[in-house]
Design a protein around this motif. Sequence first.
Motif, mmCIF file in Angstrom:
data_model
loop_
_atom_site.group_PDB
_atom_site.id
_atom_site.type_symbol
_atom_site.label_atom_id
_atom_site.label_comp_id
_atom_site.label_asym_id
_atom_site.label_seq_id
_atom_site.Cartn_x
_atom_site.Cartn_y
_atom_site.Cartn_z
ATOM 1 N N ILE A 4 -26.183 -14.317 -77.215
ATOM 2 C CA ILE A 4 -26.336 -13.062 -76.488
ATOM 3 C C ILE A 4 -26.375 -13.353 -74.998
ATOM 4 O O ILE A 4 -26.779 -14.440 -74.567
ATOM 5 C CB ILE A 4 -27.617 -12.305 -76.915
ATOM 6 C CG1 ILE A 4 -28.863 -13.149 -76.642
ATOM 7 C CG2 ILE A 4 -27.551 -11.896 -78.366
ATOM 8 C CD1 ILE A 4 -30.158 -12.405 -76.895
ATOM 9 N N ASN A 5 -25.944 -12.391 -74.229
ATOM 10 C CA ASN A 5 -25.943 -12.538 -72.772
ATOM 11 C C ASN A 5 -26.945 -11.568 -72.168
ATOM 12 O O ASN A 5 -27.029 -10.413 -72.580
ATOM 13 C CB ASN A 5 -24.553 -12.249 -72.207
ATOM 14 C CG ASN A 5 -23.510 -13.217 -72.727
ATOM 15 O OD1 ASN A 5 -23.685 -14.431 -72.634
ATOM 16 N ND2 ASN A 5 -22.430 -12.691 -73.307
ATOM 17 N N ALA A 49 -30.852 -18.877 -79.575
ATOM 18 C CA ALA A 49 -29.817 -18.263 -80.405
ATOM 19 C C ALA A 49 -29.098 -19.246 -81.326
ATOM 20 O O ALA A 49 -28.847 -18.932 -82.499
ATOM 21 C CB ALA A 49 -28.816 -17.510 -79.530
ATOM 22 N N PRO A 50 -28.738 -20.455 -80.856
ATOM 23 C CA PRO A 50 -28.043 -21.389 -81.763
ATOM 24 C C PRO A 50 -28.900 -21.875 -82.931
ATOM 25 O O PRO A 50 -28.370 -22.366 -83.935
ATOM 26 C CB PRO A 50 -27.682 -22.557 -80.838
ATOM 27 C CG PRO A 50 -27.720 -21.996 -79.454
ATOM 28 C CD PRO A 50 -28.813 -20.984 -79.480
ATOM 29 N N ARG A 51 -30.227 -21.730 -82.813
ATOM 30 C CA ARG A 51 -31.127 -22.284 -83.832
ATOM 31 C C ARG A 51 -31.832 -21.219 -84.674
ATOM 32 O O ARG A 51 -32.613 -21.560 -85.560
ATOM 33 C CB ARG A 51 -32.179 -23.172 -83.156
ATOM 34 C CG ARG A 51 -31.587 -24.330 -82.385
ATOM 35 C CD ARG A 51 -32.650 -25.286 -81.855
ATOM 36 N NE ARG A 51 -33.541 -24.652 -80.897
ATOM 37 C CZ ARG A 51 -33.269 -24.482 -79.605
ATOM 38 N NH1 ARG A 51 -32.104 -24.915 -79.110
ATOM 39 N NH2 ARG A 51 -34.133 -23.922 -78.785
ATOM 40 N N ILE A 52 -31.568 -19.934 -84.379
ATOM 41 C CA ILE A 52 -32.200 -18.865 -85.153
ATOM 42 C C ILE A 52 -31.131 -17.932 -85.722
ATOM 43 O O ILE A 52 -29.994 -17.919 -85.239
ATOM 44 C CB ILE A 52 -33.201 -18.053 -84.293
ATOM 45 C CG1 ILE A 52 -32.483 -17.341 -83.133
ATOM 46 C CG2 ILE A 52 -34.317 -18.946 -83.780
ATOM 47 C CD1 ILE A 52 -33.394 -16.452 -82.309
ATOM 48 N N ASP A 53 -31.504 -17.195 -86.765
ATOM 49 C CA ASP A 53 -30.537 -16.247 -87.343
ATOM 50 C C ASP A 53 -30.763 -14.818 -86.832
ATOM 51 O O ASP A 53 -29.839 -14.036 -86.742
ATOM 52 C CB ASP A 53 -30.551 -16.286 -88.874
ATOM 53 C CG ASP A 53 -31.949 -16.218 -89.453
ATOM 54 O OD1 ASP A 53 -32.880 -15.783 -88.733
ATOM 55 O OD2 ASP A 53 -32.117 -16.593 -90.627
ATOM 56 N N LEU A 98 -29.036 -8.556 -85.414
ATOM 57 C CA LEU A 98 -29.598 -9.595 -84.548
ATOM 58 C C LEU A 98 -31.087 -9.364 -84.293
ATOM 59 O O LEU A 98 -31.859 -10.306 -84.142
ATOM 60 C CB LEU A 98 -28.868 -9.627 -83.200
ATOM 61 C CG LEU A 98 -27.352 -9.848 -83.242
ATOM 62 C CD1 LEU A 98 -26.792 -9.894 -81.820
ATOM 63 C CD2 LEU A 98 -27.024 -11.137 -83.983
ATOM 64 N N TRP A 99 -31.461 -8.097 -84.243
ATOM 65 C CA TRP A 99 -32.847 -7.730 -83.931
ATOM 66 C C TRP A 99 -33.361 -6.762 -84.993
ATOM 67 O O TRP A 99 -32.692 -5.792 -85.336
ATOM 68 C CB TRP A 99 -32.940 -7.049 -82.563
ATOM 69 C CG TRP A 99 -32.283 -7.770 -81.436
ATOM 70 C CD1 TRP A 99 -30.964 -7.730 -81.104
ATOM 71 C CD2 TRP A 99 -32.911 -8.631 -80.477
ATOM 72 N NE1 TRP A 99 -30.723 -8.511 -79.996
ATOM 73 C CE2 TRP A 99 -31.901 -9.071 -79.590
ATOM 74 C CE3 TRP A 99 -34.219 -9.062 -80.273
ATOM 75 C CZ2 TRP A 99 -32.164 -9.924 -78.522
ATOM 76 C CZ3 TRP A 99 -34.488 -9.914 -79.210
ATOM 77 C CH2 TRP A 99 -33.478 -10.338 -78.348
#
Length: 501
Positions: A4-5, A49-53, A98-99
């Motif tokens: 995400i940005n 982000a790279p380590r969570i779903d 995502l949330w």
Amino acid sequence: MRQINTTTQLLPHQQAAVDKVRGIKVSGLFMDMGTGKTRTVIELAKLRAPRIDHVLWICPVSLKETVRREIMKHTDCTPEDIYVFGDKTDSALPKDKLWYIVGIESFSSSSRVTMAANAIITDKTFVVMDESSYIKGHNAIRTRRVTLLAEKAKYRTILTGTPLTQGIVDLFSQMYFLSPKILGYKSFYSFEANHLEYHPKRPGLVVRAHNVPYLAEKIKPYVYQCTKDECMEIPDKLYKTRWVRLTDEQEEAYEAAKEKFEHDMDELESRYTISYMSDDYPDSFWRRSSMLIFRLFTSLQTIVCGFERVRTGRDSFELRRYDSRRTEALLDVVRSLPEDKVIVWAKYLNSIEDISEALCEEYGKEKVCLYHGGLNAKQRDAELDRFEAKDGARFLVATQSCGGHGLNLQFCRWQIFFANGFKYSERLQAEDRCHRHGQRRHVTYIDLCASDTIDEKIDEALTKKGSLLDAFRREVKRIKDDKDTGKADKVKKLKEMVRKL
């Protein structure tokens, strides 16, 4: 979780918080209201982000809409990326968001919501416990359920500006939620045996805390703490908005009010069409149209505040009450504040009654003062004296029309606007009761607003330092003076304008 940005920059103290806790899996952000805890957590989610779903964001029910809006404000995420738990959410909820945002109170009352949250928790979930003072009671159902749920997740963060509302006893459950290893106690009973001393004749009443420096050292590596005055180079005035959603009952009444306006406009148009055969309607038609719009504004605003006065006869009215989340949102805001004096501004006497009843029930009648036109001058002065006394009442519940002028309240730094007036000048007068010579602290103004309602239009007008009524009068005049549009189409434009409220 896809990358995400973020669309906003971190403030220096927010960056300091991120730098301290980004390398650990569990953390606590003990940051004052207004310092940007939400923005800080969003940055942590971005970095992880790279380590969570996905992120499971647990917060007070009244805060769900605010959290949703903050995520979209600070990131490139869209509404489709966010799932907000509702009354009917179950384990069949979508698993690709995502949330996820869920109300903490739901864990007390609904096993279905607990099971639904459990269905999306994995070891790669980032769990955020917003306003973690809600889980300070170690034996409460929601505390036990949320703590057990979060055990599955590697990443956990708690957020609060008031971690110890009742003393060191509040610390155990919040730290246990993060990890039992932080304090080193596997149960509350071992914690209390080492740190709490109770009254000999009043069970449960803590009279003394022991080994506090030891606890401070234990939590220090995991906690970032800051107050507003310590960390922010900010203007004197600070603004926050707490968003709520209308209940189903309010939404139905809200749409019915707009339909009634269209019906009244149809009748007005029919009457003038028969009487006036010219190409346009006379000025009296537009004056009456403006009156209908003003009446609609008042109806819509009272509905979002939880009530409505409905005409039942020529000179008679019926007061209808609606289920509303607004008063609970007010209480949630107050609970998040330090033990300072607070001014609550309301527009209607019915709202004054609702607010007063809620605050009296929570804090005691002696803590609440009223200031409105229904009291005579002597009564208002007596209420004001109680509020100004150092050890007197904590809350002044007032109408802007009565209390917004002439009062010197610079000893107070918190104002909550339960509902705004339509004019910027009235708002400014109310704000300046505190923001005046002699004020030595930053003043914070908190607005309660209902999403997708007239509240947004009022907020937009006030932000531009204008009046909602003036803005609509200008729009009505523009439609009226449009020489290229026929009178029937002008009425259609008027209705379309109102439908957007």
